[in-house]
Design a protein around this motif. Structure first.
Motif, PDB file in Angstrom:
ATOM      1  N   TRP A   1      31.542  37.903  29.780  1.00  0.00           N
ATOM      2  CA  TRP A   1      30.828  39.187  29.750  1.00  0.00           C
ATOM      3  C   TRP A   1      31.503  40.177  30.708  1.00  0.00           C
ATOM      4  O   TRP A   1      31.723  41.338  30.366  1.00  0.00           O
ATOM      5  CB  TRP A   1      29.353  38.977  30.115  1.00  0.00           C
ATOM      6  N   VAL A   2      31.871  39.690  31.884  1.00  0.00           N
ATOM      7  CA  VAL A   2      32.554  40.562  32.847  1.00  0.00           C
ATOM      8  C   VAL A   2      33.907  40.997  32.272  1.00  0.00           C
ATOM      9  O   VAL A   2      34.274  42.177  32.340  1.00  0.00           O
ATOM     10  CB  VAL A   2      32.754  39.846  34.206  1.00  0.00           C
ATOM     11  N   ALA A   3      34.633  40.061  31.689  1.00  0.00           N
ATOM     12  CA  ALA A   3      35.950  40.390  31.125  1.00  0.00           C
ATOM     13  C   ALA A   3      35.809  41.440  30.020  1.00  0.00           C
ATOM     14  O   ALA A   3      36.567  42.418  29.974  1.00  0.00           O
ATOM     15  CB  ALA A   3      36.607  39.125  30.572  1.00  0.00           C
ATOM     16  N   LEU A   4      34.785  41.276  29.170  1.00  0.00           N
ATOM     17  CA  LEU A   4      34.579  42.229  28.068  1.00  0.00           C
ATOM     18  C   LEU A   4      34.216  43.616  28.591  1.00  0.00           C
ATOM     19  O   LEU A   4      34.768  44.623  28.144  1.00  0.00           O
ATOM     20  CB  LEU A   4      33.432  41.759  27.164  1.00  0.00           C
ATOM     21  N   THR A   5      33.298  43.649  29.559  1.00  0.00           N
ATOM     22  CA  THR A   5      32.849  44.947  30.050  1.00  0.00           C
ATOM     23  C   THR A   5      33.919  45.620  30.917  1.00  0.00           C
ATOM     24  O   THR A   5      33.853  46.821  31.163  1.00  0.00           O
ATOM     25  CB  THR A   5      31.515  44.854  30.834  1.00  0.00           C
ATOM     26  N   SER A   6      34.923  44.846  31.374  1.00  0.00           N
ATOM     27  CA  SER A   6      36.016  45.464  32.143  1.00  0.00           C
ATOM     28  C   SER A   6      37.205  45.770  31.239  1.00  0.00           C
ATOM     29  O   SER A   6      38.273  46.137  31.736  1.00  0.00           O
ATOM     30  CB  SER A   6      36.529  44.535  33.241  1.00  0.00           C
ATOM     31  N   ASN A   7      37.020  45.536  29.932  1.00  0.00           N
ATOM     32  CA  ASN A   7      38.121  45.753  28.974  1.00  0.00           C
ATOM     33  C   ASN A   7      39.371  44.946  29.288  1.00  0.00           C
ATOM     34  O   ASN A   7      40.488  45.413  29.053  1.00  0.00           O
ATOM     35  CB  ASN A   7      38.496  47.242  28.882  1.00  0.00           C
ATOM     36  N   ALA A   8      39.184  43.753  29.841  1.00  0.00           N
ATOM     37  CA  ALA A   8      40.340  42.884  30.103  1.00  0.00           C
ATOM     38  C   ALA A   8      40.861  42.345  28.768  1.00  0.00           C
ATOM     39  O   ALA A   8      40.087  42.181  27.823  1.00  0.00           O
ATOM     40  CB  ALA A   8      39.910  41.717  30.989  1.00  0.00           C
ATOM     41  N   ARG A   9      42.156  42.095  28.703  1.00  0.00           N
ATOM     42  CA  ARG A   9      42.715  41.460  27.499  1.00  0.00           C
ATOM     43  C   ARG A   9      42.387  39.976  27.590  1.00  0.00           C
ATOM     44  O   ARG A   9      42.841  39.292  28.496  1.00  0.00           O
ATOM     45  CB  ARG A   9      44.231  41.674  27.436  1.00  0.00           C
ATOM     46  N   LEU A  10      41.587  39.509  26.628  1.00  0.00           N
ATOM     47  CA  LEU A  10      41.069  38.137  26.727  1.00  0.00           C
ATOM     48  C   LEU A  10      42.154  37.081  26.584  1.00  0.00           C
ATOM     49  O   LEU A  10      42.012  35.967  27.083  1.00  0.00           O
ATOM     50  CB  LEU A  10      39.987  37.905  25.662  1.00  0.00           C
ATOM     51  N   ASP A  11      43.268  37.457  25.922  1.00  0.00           N
ATOM     52  CA  ASP A  11      44.347  36.467  25.764  1.00  0.00           C
ATOM     53  C   ASP A  11      45.282  36.453  26.966  1.00  0.00           C
ATOM     54  O   ASP A  11      46.235  35.689  27.010  1.00  0.00           O
ATOM     55  CB  ASP A  11      45.133  36.715  24.468  1.00  0.00           C
TER      56      ASP A  11
ATOM     57  N   LEU B   1      41.551  36.893  35.038  1.00  0.00           N
ATOM     58  CA  LEU B   1      41.378  36.478  36.441  1.00  0.00           C
ATOM     59  C   LEU B   1      41.140  37.688  37.328  1.00  0.00           C
ATOM     60  O   LEU B   1      40.269  37.684  38.195  1.00  0.00           O
ATOM     61  CB  LEU B   1      42.631  35.750  36.931  1.00  0.00           C
ATOM     62  N   LYS B   2      41.924  38.740  37.080  1.00  0.00           N
ATOM     63  CA  LYS B   2      41.817  39.943  37.900  1.00  0.00           C
ATOM     64  C   LYS B   2      40.430  40.582  37.730  1.00  0.00           C
ATOM     65  O   LYS B   2      39.770  40.939  38.714  1.00  0.00           O
ATOM     66  CB  LYS B   2      42.918  40.924  37.494  1.00  0.00           C
ATOM     67  N   ALA B   3      39.980  40.681  36.486  1.00  0.00           N
ATOM     68  CA  ALA B   3      38.690  41.335  36.210  1.00  0.00           C
ATOM     69  C   ALA B   3      37.517  40.563  36.823  1.00  0.00           C
ATOM     70  O   ALA B   3      36.483  41.144  37.148  1.00  0.00           O
ATOM     71  CB  ALA B   3      38.492  41.463  34.704  1.00  0.00           C
ATOM     72  N   THR B   4      37.680  39.240  36.974  1.00  0.00           N
ATOM     73  CA  THR B   4      36.545  38.423  37.411  1.00  0.00           C
ATOM     74  C   THR B   4      36.700  37.910  38.849  1.00  0.00           C
ATOM     75  O   THR B   4      35.889  37.098  39.316  1.00  0.00           O
ATOM     76  CB  THR B   4      36.386  37.200  36.463  1.00  0.00           C
ATOM     77  N   GLU B   5      37.747  38.398  39.493  1.00  0.00           N
ATOM     78  CA  GLU B   5      38.153  37.886  40.812  1.00  0.00           C
ATOM     79  C   GLU B   5      37.019  37.777  41.846  1.00  0.00           C
ATOM     80  O   GLU B   5      36.794  36.738  42.436  1.00  0.00           O
ATOM     81  CB  GLU B   5      39.220  38.841  41.350  1.00  0.00           C
ATOM     82  N   ASN B   6      36.280  38.882  42.020  1.00  0.00           N
ATOM     83  CA  ASN B   6      35.303  38.894  43.124  1.00  0.00           C
ATOM     84  C   ASN B   6      33.853  38.857  42.667  1.00  0.00           C
ATOM     85  O   ASN B   6      32.964  39.283  43.392  1.00  0.00           O
ATOM     86  CB  ASN B   6      35.516  40.151  43.978  1.00  0.00           C
TER      87      ASN B   6
ATOM     88  N   LYS C   1      18.044  31.560  34.206  1.00  0.00           N
ATOM     89  CA  LYS C   1      18.285  32.992  34.428  1.00  0.00           C
ATOM     90  C   LYS C   1      19.702  33.194  34.962  1.00  0.00           C
ATOM     91  O   LYS C   1      20.101  32.554  35.946  1.00  0.00           O
ATOM     92  CB  LYS C   1      17.248  33.506  35.431  1.00  0.00           C
ATOM     93  N   CYS C   2      20.455  34.085  34.312  1.00  0.00           N
ATOM     94  CA  CYS C   2      21.862  34.293  34.676  1.00  0.00           C
ATOM     95  C   CYS C   2      22.045  35.654  35.339  1.00  0.00           C
ATOM     96  O   CYS C   2      21.723  36.696  34.736  1.00  0.00           O
ATOM     97  CB  CYS C   2      22.736  34.267  33.430  1.00  0.00           C
ATOM     98  N   LEU C   3      22.561  35.642  36.556  1.00  0.00           N
ATOM     99  CA  LEU C   3      22.825  36.887  37.272  1.00  0.00           C
ATOM    100  C   LEU C   3      24.311  37.011  37.542  1.00  0.00           C
ATOM    101  O   LEU C   3      24.947  36.055  37.987  1.00  0.00           O
ATOM    102  CB  LEU C   3      22.102  36.918  38.620  1.00  0.00           C
ATOM    103  N   VAL C   4      24.872  38.195  37.268  1.00  0.00           N
ATOM    104  CA  VAL C   4      26.255  38.483  37.642  1.00  0.00           C
ATOM    105  C   VAL C   4      26.197  39.657  38.599  1.00  0.00           C
ATOM    106  O   VAL C   4      25.663  40.721  38.243  1.00  0.00           O
ATOM    107  CB  VAL C   4      27.113  38.854  36.411  1.00  0.00           C
TER     108      VAL C   4
END
Ligand code: DC
Length: 210
Positions: free
Chosen positions: A41-51, A57-62, A71-74
């Motif tokens: 979800w984070v990768a998608l909302t940051s427009n990271a290239r999924l492949d 890694l960069k989009a989800t780093e921190n 219950k899921c919290l990001v």
């Protein structure tokens, strides 16, 4: 290790079974798929290239991810419903091919279990890779049409595509380990499957005490 590990493809009944067992046996429950979905979800909302592993890694780093009682919290935002969208299902399967992403999630999952004690964990590689010392290992199977009918959001074609990726990736593909109990849930009621696994857990706990 006082843990029930349940693996299987989408729609085999893992989540329903894991939740029911957790409630019945008084155990905590971790859906490891949710951790892949939160990252996706984070990768998608940051427009990271999924492949691109580096991009994801960069989009989800921190990010901080939490999973408590389903219950899921990001980063403190409740994404429990959002991560169930079909776009996130596909993205989770796509980012799951990357070894470094899997490694990060493996550490997160082990830490979660260390913090929660006795639990039921479900996913694709929980018995084979993440918790090879689990006291009970279960591998669920079901016909692909039965599986598609249980997943209201997915078409059979979506499911087949996701299965193929989850089975063929080089990093921790879904696998039946030799010491797992294999259960075909196509024609079984959830309560029947629950009885079988609860019995395995009681015997494992008993053996542990002796
Ligand atoms: O169980 P699920 O449908 O929520 O999982 C979503 C995706 O996450 C799945 O297609 C592959 C990936 N996954 C994985 O690779 N390993 C796991 N232990 C759990 C999920």
């Amino acid at each position: 290790m006082d843990l029930i590990a349940i693996d299987g493809l989408a729609g085999t009944g893992k989540s329903t079974l894991a939740k029911a067992l957790a409630e019945r046996l008084g155990l905590s429950h971790l859906d490891t798929g949710a951790s892949f979905r939160m990252m996706a979800w984070v990768a998608l909302t940051s427009n990271a290239r999924l492949d691109s592993e580096a991009d994801v890694l960069k989009a989800t780093e921190n990010i901080s991810m939490s999973y408590e009682a389903g219950k899921c919290l990001v980063n403190g935002t409740d994404v429990t419903k959002r991560i169930r969208q079909e776009s996130v299902s596909a993205a989770a399967s796509k980012i799951a091919v990357h070894p470094l992403i899997r490694q990060r999630l493996l550490l997160w999952q082990r830490q979660w279990v260390a913090n929660h004690g006795q639990c039921v964990v479900e996913g694709r590689d929980t018995a084979s890779v993440v918790f090879p010392d689990a006291s009970v290992k279960v591998y669920l199977e079901a016909d692909s049409q039965v599986r598609a009918s249980r997943r209201i959001e997915a078409t059979t074609a979506d499911l087949i595509e996701r299965d193929a990726r989850d089975m063929s990736r080089s990093s921790a593909p879904i696998r039946k380990v030799a010491d797992a109990v294999v259960i075909d849930t196509s024609k079984m009621a959830i309560s029947e499957v629950e009885d079988v696994v609860a019995g395995l857990w009681q015997s494992a706990i008993q053996d542990h005490k002796e």
